[in-house]
Motif scaffolding. Structure first.
Motif, PDB file in Angstrom:
ATOM      1  N   VAL A 189      51.384 -58.664 -20.265  1.00 39.12           N
ATOM      2  CA  VAL A 189      50.562 -58.275 -21.410  1.00 39.12           C
ATOM      3  C   VAL A 189      51.438 -58.284 -22.649  1.00 39.12           C
ATOM      4  CG1 VAL A 189      49.166 -56.437 -22.436  1.00 39.12           C
ATOM      5  CG2 VAL A 189      49.054 -56.878 -19.967  1.00 39.12           C
ATOM      6  N   ARG A 190      51.017 -58.982 -23.677  1.00 40.69           N
ATOM      7  CA  ARG A 190      51.795 -59.089 -24.909  1.00 40.69           C
ATOM      8  C   ARG A 190      51.172 -58.232 -26.003  1.00 40.69           C
ATOM      9  NH1 ARG A 190      55.672 -62.831 -24.489  1.00 40.69           N
ATOM     10  NH2 ARG A 190      55.450 -64.500 -22.935  1.00 40.69           N
ATOM     11  N   GLY A 191      52.000 -57.449 -26.657  1.00 39.27           N
ATOM     12  CA  GLY A 191      51.572 -56.630 -27.784  1.00 39.27           C
ATOM     13  C   GLY A 191      52.474 -56.869 -28.977  1.00 39.27           C
ATOM     14  N   ARG A 192      52.853 -55.806 -29.660  1.00 41.29           N
ATOM     15  CA  ARG A 192      53.783 -55.920 -30.780  1.00 41.29           C
ATOM     16  C   ARG A 192      54.726 -54.720 -30.745  1.00 41.29           C
ATOM     17  NH1 ARG A 192      50.352 -56.366 -34.311  1.00 41.29           N
ATOM     18  NH2 ARG A 192      50.346 -54.344 -35.357  1.00 41.29           N
ATOM     19  N   GLN A 193      56.019 -55.035 -30.695  1.00 42.73           N
ATOM     20  CA  GLN A 193      57.030 -53.990 -30.640  1.00 42.73           C
ATOM     21  C   GLN A 193      57.057 -53.189 -31.939  1.00 42.73           C
ATOM     22  OE1 GLN A 193      61.538 -54.781 -30.655  1.00 42.73           O
ATOM     23  NE2 GLN A 193      61.031 -54.834 -28.456  1.00 42.73           N
ATOM     24  N   GLY A 194      57.439 -51.916 -31.825  1.00 45.18           N
ATOM     25  CA  GLY A 194      57.526 -51.094 -33.028  1.00 45.18           C
ATOM     26  C   GLY A 194      58.178 -49.756 -32.757  1.00 45.18           C
ATOM     27  N   HIS A 195      58.238 -48.938 -33.823  1.00 45.89           N
ATOM     28  CA  HIS A 195      58.817 -47.602 -33.741  1.00 45.89           C
ATOM     29  C   HIS A 195      57.748 -46.626 -33.256  1.00 45.89           C
ATOM     30  CE1 HIS A 195      60.916 -43.934 -34.800  1.00 45.89           C
ATOM     31  NE2 HIS A 195      61.985 -44.644 -35.187  1.00 45.89           N
ATOM     32  N   VAL A 196      58.140 -45.712 -32.349  1.00 43.74           N
ATOM     33  CA  VAL A 196      57.160 -44.777 -31.805  1.00 43.74           C
ATOM     34  C   VAL A 196      56.571 -43.857 -32.882  1.00 43.74           C
ATOM     35  CG1 VAL A 196      58.150 -44.803 -29.481  1.00 43.74           C
ATOM     36  CG2 VAL A 196      58.983 -43.135 -31.146  1.00 43.74           C
ATOM     37  N   ALA A 197      57.306 -43.689 -33.996  1.00 45.27           N
ATOM     38  CA  ALA A 197      56.799 -42.823 -35.063  1.00 45.27           C
ATOM     39  C   ALA A 197      55.752 -43.518 -35.930  1.00 45.27           C
ATOM     40  CB  ALA A 197      57.961 -42.335 -35.940  1.00 45.27           C
ATOM     41  N   TYR A 198      55.622 -44.852 -35.779  1.00 44.23           N
ATOM     42  CA  TYR A 198      54.663 -45.614 -36.577  1.00 44.23           C
ATOM     43  C   TYR A 198      53.789 -46.470 -35.653  1.00 44.23           C
ATOM     44  CZ  TYR A 198      57.890 -44.276 -40.275  1.00 44.23           C
ATOM     45  OH  TYR A 198      58.686 -43.551 -41.143  1.00 44.23           O
ATOM     46  N   PRO A 199      53.013 -45.823 -34.782  1.00 42.24           N
ATOM     47  CA  PRO A 199      52.225 -46.589 -33.814  1.00 42.24           C
ATOM     48  C   PRO A 199      51.202 -47.498 -34.467  1.00 42.24           C
ATOM     49  CG  PRO A 199      51.537 -44.282 -33.868  1.00 42.24           C
ATOM     50  CD  PRO A 199      52.801 -44.367 -34.653  1.00 42.24           C
ATOM     51  N   GLN A 200      50.798 -47.168 -35.736  1.00 38.88           N
ATOM     52  CA  GLN A 200      49.812 -48.011 -36.407  1.00 38.88           C
ATOM     53  C   GLN A 200      50.374 -49.393 -36.743  1.00 38.88           C
ATOM     54  OE1 GLN A 200      51.307 -45.368 -37.580  1.00 38.88           O
ATOM     55  NE2 GLN A 200      51.971 -45.654 -39.728  1.00 38.88           N
ATOM     56  N   ARG A 201      51.693 -49.522 -36.700  1.00 34.21           N
ATOM     57  CA  ARG A 201      52.329 -50.798 -37.026  1.00 34.21           C
ATOM     58  C   ARG A 201      52.674 -51.608 -35.763  1.00 34.21           C
ATOM     59  NH1 ARG A 201      56.790 -48.508 -41.373  1.00 34.21           N
ATOM     60  NH2 ARG A 201      55.287 -47.628 -42.891  1.00 34.21           N
ATOM     61  N   ALA A 202      52.311 -51.062 -34.621  1.00 34.74           N
ATOM     62  CA  ALA A 202      52.666 -51.726 -33.357  1.00 34.74           C
ATOM     63  C   ALA A 202      51.429 -51.861 -32.465  1.00 34.74           C
ATOM     64  CB  ALA A 202      53.758 -50.938 -32.649  1.00 34.74           C
ATOM     65  N   ASP A 203      51.617 -52.531 -31.379  1.00 33.34           N
ATOM     66  CA  ASP A 203      50.561 -52.690 -30.362  1.00 33.34           C
ATOM     67  C   ASP A 203      51.235 -52.466 -29.012  1.00 33.34           C
ATOM     68  OD1 ASP A 203      48.554 -53.396 -28.636  1.00 33.34           O
ATOM     69  OD2 ASP A 203      48.420 -55.482 -29.300  1.00 33.34           O
ATOM     70  N   ASN A 204      50.976 -51.301 -28.413  1.00 34.53           N
ATOM     71  CA  ASN A 204      51.675 -50.918 -27.183  1.00 34.53           C
ATOM     72  C   ASN A 204      51.116 -51.697 -25.989  1.00 34.53           C
ATOM     73  OD1 ASN A 204      52.727 -49.547 -24.875  1.00 34.53           O
ATOM     74  ND2 ASN A 204      53.112 -47.763 -26.178  1.00 34.53           N
ATOM     75  N   ALA A 205      51.882 -52.698 -25.553  1.00 32.43           N
ATOM     76  CA  ALA A 205      51.450 -53.531 -24.428  1.00 32.43           C
ATOM     77  C   ALA A 205      51.328 -52.710 -23.143  1.00 32.43           C
ATOM     78  CB  ALA A 205      52.435 -54.673 -24.229  1.00 32.43           C
ATOM     79  N   LEU A 206      52.197 -51.720 -22.995  1.00 33.19           N
ATOM     80  CA  LEU A 206      52.161 -50.933 -21.764  1.00 33.19           C
ATOM     81  C   LEU A 206      50.890 -50.102 -21.675  1.00 33.19           C
ATOM     82  CD1 LEU A 206      53.521 -50.071 -19.172  1.00 33.19           C
ATOM     83  CD2 LEU A 206      54.812 -48.352 -20.458  1.00 33.19           C
ATOM     84  N   HIS A 207      50.419 -49.569 -22.793  1.00 29.72           N
ATOM     85  CA  HIS A 207      49.191 -48.788 -22.771  1.00 29.72           C
ATOM     86  C   HIS A 207      48.017 -49.627 -22.288  1.00 29.72           C
ATOM     87  CE1 HIS A 207      50.521 -45.414 -25.773  1.00 29.72           C
ATOM     88  NE2 HIS A 207      51.305 -45.529 -24.711  1.00 29.72           N
ATOM     89  N   ARG A 208      47.942 -50.868 -22.776  1.00 27.88           N
ATOM     90  CA  ARG A 208      46.832 -51.728 -22.355  1.00 27.88           C
ATOM     91  C   ARG A 208      46.960 -52.108 -20.880  1.00 27.88           C
ATOM     92  NH1 ARG A 208      46.542 -56.586 -25.033  1.00 27.88           N
ATOM     93  NH2 ARG A 208      48.283 -56.322 -26.468  1.00 27.88           N
TER      94      ARG A 208
END
Length: 380
Positions: A189-208
């Motif tokens: 599953v591909r998402g977008r890496q990011g900082h945990v403090a700014y989840p709106q700027r990322a896409d957590n592949a693991l959650h999906r």
């Protein structure tokens, strides 16, 4: 303990370290003996795998005795109580890699066939052996390839007895008359890496991915039937993240497997998965599928009847039919229309350190096989 024909042959086979796909001379030894018993021998090498097809008899229904000469690795030899390739007998037990899975069965089959051919050289029907060194590995160039080779020549197996270790508590207490299908899948599953403090700027592949796995784990696939337990789903591997505590993973991978009854098929399972992928925003094309085998079942017939009679005659008890456990090469033989069963020694120590069986069981098993051959091919 005195040597007996089948036990002696089993020890010779165990002393050959035939770790998949190596045969280490096992099939040469067996071919020489079968040829002396009147079998026509075909050595079949596909890729790195040695296979043996041997047939005796002129016409009529064909009973195939099938097995494998390869074994899984022994692991650290120092952890064994006895050398894994020395075939030592201690306190009445035969130790060694392949003692249970399944060189003892192969030895018992060959000795049973030798005895049957010597006593009834003009028997009706045909008796065959299908041996491979690729059962414990990828299972691509072994029985699967031999079955294609047979089909190209118009050869058909009517009855197949595999010597897989089927027994649970006492010798020949269980026959495997079928196996579940096995479907494997890998997904990224591909998402977008990011900082945990700014989840709106990322896409957590693991959650999906976790959402999808939750759906598949909670799904009730079926309730099984009279011969099969319910289809099961298991996650075997899960990977995501870089190891850092403050990073949202951009990719997540999982490996999972279904063991499924005839109430399902690979296609029906895949359709359910694709539906859940759509709900979770996961691309179903990111899944790599591998079908190890479809389910098969021999509900009744002459082969089961012959096995029951042989076991009562030689062991004095009835037998339980079961489809539990993993896959076997029966999955390549049953689709041709053959009746298929597995009957062999106790399976408590297979693939373990100190693999072993009761030494006396080897020749007892040869007696069961001899009685079964006779029951099917017009003997005792």
């Amino acid at each position: 303990m005195p040597e007996t024909p089948a036990l002696d042959l089993a020890r010779e086979l165990i002393r050959r370290p035939s770790v998949t796909p190596e045969d280490a001379g096992c099939q040469d030894l067996l071919a020489d003996r079968l040829e002396a018993a009147g079998f026509a021998i075909q050595r079949l090498r596909f890729g790195p795998v040695d296979n043996l097809w041997a047939v005796a008899g002129k016409s009529g229904p064909l009973l195939c005795l099938a097995g494998h000469t390869d074994v899984v690795p022994a692991g650290p030899a120092e952890q064994w109580s006895h050398d894994p390739f020395a075939a030592e007998i201690v306190d009445g037990r035969l130790y060694g890699r392949g003692a249970a899975d399944m060189k003892s069965s192969v030895a018992a089959m060959v000795c049973a066939a030798e005895r049957f051919r010597a006593e009834q050289p003009g028997h009706p029907g045909r008796l065959a052996f299908l041996l491979t060194s690729d059962e414990e590995g990828p299972a691509i160039d072994g029985t699967r390839a031999v079955m294609r080779w047979l089909a190209e020549r118009g050869e058909r197996i009517d009855f197949c007895l595999l010597g897989e270790p089927s027994s649970s508590h006492e010798l020949a207490d269980t026959i495997k008359n079928g196996r579940r299908g096995s479907l494997n899948a890998r997904i990224r599953v591909r998402g977008r890496q990011g900082h945990v403090a700014y989840p709106q700027r990322a896409d957590n592949a693991l959650h999906r991915l976790i959402g999808l796995l939750h759906d598949l784990t909670a799904h009730r696939w079926d309730d099984g039937d009279a011969f099969f337990p319910p289809t099961s789903f298991q996650v075997s591997n899960l990977r995501a993240g870089t190891g850092a505590e403050n990073m949202i993973p951009g990719d997540a991978d999982a490996v999972f497997n279904w063991r499924f009854s005839p109430l399902q098929s690979a296609a029906s399972i895949q359709a359910v998965v694709c539906d859940y992928c759509g709900r979770r925003g996961v691309d179903p094309h990111a899944i790599e599928w591998r079908l190890s085998g479809e389910p098969f079942i021999t509900e009744s017939g002459p082969l089961i009847d012959a096995a029951r009679r042989a076991i009562r005659q030689c062991c004095g008890h009835d037998v339980t039919l079961s489809t539990a456990g993993g896959t076997s090469d029966g999955r390549f033989i049953a689709p041709t229309g053959a009746e298929v069963i597995e009957l062999g020694p106790l399976n408590a120590s297979i693939h373990q350190i100190d693999e072993h069986i009761e030494a006396a069981h080897v020749d007892q098993l040869a007696g069961v096989y001899y009685a079964l051959i006779g029951a099917l091919l017009g003997g005792s």
